[in-house]
Motif scaffolding. Structure first.
Motif, short mmCIF file in Angstrom:
data_model
loop_
_atom_site.label_atom_id
_atom_site.label_comp_id
_atom_site.label_asym_id
_atom_site.label_seq_id
_atom_site.Cartn_x
_atom_site.Cartn_y
_atom_site.Cartn_z
N LYS A 9 13.63 -8.45 -9.80
CA LYS A 9 12.44 -9.27 -9.61
C LYS A 9 12.17 -9.54 -8.12
N GLU A 10 13.19 -9.64 -7.29
CA GLU A 10 13.02 -9.91 -5.86
C GLU A 10 12.36 -8.74 -5.13
N LEU A 11 12.48 -7.55 -5.65
CA LEU A 11 11.94 -6.37 -4.99
C LEU A 11 10.54 -5.98 -5.49
N MET A 12 10.05 -6.63 -6.53
CA MET A 12 8.75 -6.24 -7.09
C MET A 12 7.59 -6.58 -6.14
N THR A 13 7.60 -7.73 -5.48
CA THR A 13 6.51 -8.10 -4.58
C THR A 13 6.45 -7.17 -3.38
N PRO A 14 7.57 -6.93 -2.67
CA PRO A 14 7.48 -5.99 -1.54
C PRO A 14 7.09 -4.57 -1.99
N ALA A 15 7.54 -4.16 -3.15
CA ALA A 15 7.18 -2.83 -3.64
C ALA A 15 5.69 -2.76 -3.95
N ALA A 16 5.12 -3.81 -4.51
CA ALA A 16 3.69 -3.83 -4.82
C ALA A 16 2.87 -3.82 -3.52
N ILE A 17 3.33 -4.54 -2.50
CA ILE A 17 2.63 -4.54 -1.21
C ILE A 17 2.69 -3.16 -0.58
N LEU A 18 3.84 -2.52 -0.63
CA LEU A 18 3.99 -1.18 -0.06
C LEU A 18 3.10 -0.19 -0.81
N LEU A 19 3.10 -0.24 -2.13
CA LEU A 19 2.28 0.68 -2.92
C LEU A 19 0.79 0.45 -2.64
N GLY A 20 0.36 -0.79 -2.56
CA GLY A 20 -1.04 -1.11 -2.26
C GLY A 20 -1.42 -0.62 -0.87
N SER A 21 -0.53 -0.78 0.09
CA SER A 21 -0.79 -0.31 1.45
C SER A 21 -0.94 1.20 1.48
N LEU A 22 -0.15 1.90 0.71
CA LEU A 22 -0.26 3.36 0.66
C LEU A 22 -1.60 3.80 0.08
N PHE A 23 -2.06 3.11 -0.98
CA PHE A 23 -3.37 3.42 -1.55
C PHE A 23 -4.49 3.19 -0.53
N ILE A 24 -4.42 2.09 0.17
CA ILE A 24 -5.44 1.78 1.17
C ILE A 24 -5.42 2.81 2.29
N ALA A 25 -4.23 3.16 2.77
CA ALA A 25 -4.12 4.14 3.85
C ALA A 25 -4.65 5.50 3.40
N ALA A 26 -4.33 5.91 2.19
CA ALA A 26 -4.81 7.19 1.69
C ALA A 26 -6.34 7.17 1.55
N GLY A 27 -6.88 6.07 1.06
CA GLY A 27 -8.33 5.96 0.92
C GLY A 27 -9.03 6.02 2.27
N LEU A 28 -8.50 5.33 3.24
CA LEU A 28 -9.08 5.37 4.58
C LEU A 28 -9.00 6.77 5.18
#
Length: 174
Positions: free
Chosen positions: A3-22
């Protein structure tokens, strides 16, 4: 996953989507500019004056404003006429400006004894005021009176110019 790793993993995954879209969005070259005649035809067709043909290209994203450089330039005589009409309309409202804005400001602070304002007004083709900005002249300013003037409702009317006209009129109060 813990559970402690889910928030950082979600932030990292979201950042990757944004970077790829840009990255992918910035790779597309800009569309070539449309010739001026095509933009005028597209704006006329969009206004309903001409039927848009099925095989015609899509209208451009930017349609020049009628008051832009492509439109006929504003004549000096028309500008002077509208400027004079606007100055007369402001003069007719001077007593209202003094009573509602200047006198309360003067009661709070007697200096400066005079203030100069530049009214930047836009009138539509029928002569109705559609926009107004008020600037203060440095050294002769009363911000509280200027703010009061800005809060006054639009309503000046000049003789119909037949096109949109913007004028600047200087006024000194009181």
């Amino acid at each position: 996953m813990q559970k402690e790793l889910m928030t950082p993993a979600a932030i990292l995954l979201g950042s990757l989507f944004i970077a790829a879209g840009l990255y992918l969005g910035l790779q597309r070259p800009p569309p070539p500019p449309a010739p001026p005649s095509a933009s005028v035809e597209a704006s006329t067709a969009r206004a309903g004056a001409l039927p848009a043909s099925a095989g015609a290209p899509a209208p451009p994203l930017h349609v020049p404003h009628p008051a832009s450089a492509e439109a006929s330039p504003l004549t000096s005589d028309l500008y002077k006429r509208v400027e004079g009409d606007a100055a007369r309309e402001l003069e007719a409202r001077r007593s209202l400006f003094v009573k509602q804005c200047w006198e309360p400001s003067l009661k709070k602070n007697p200096a400066p004894a005079r203030a100069r304002y530049i009214f930047n007004m836009t009138f539509d083709a029928s002569g109705d005021e559609i926009a107004r900005g008020i600037s203060e002249v440095r050294g002769m300013d009363r911000p509280d009176a200027a703010q009061c003037l800005r809060m006054m409702p639009l309503g000046l009317v000049v003789s119909p110019p037949g096109t949109r006209v913007s004028v600047e009129v200087e006024m000194t109060l009181p």
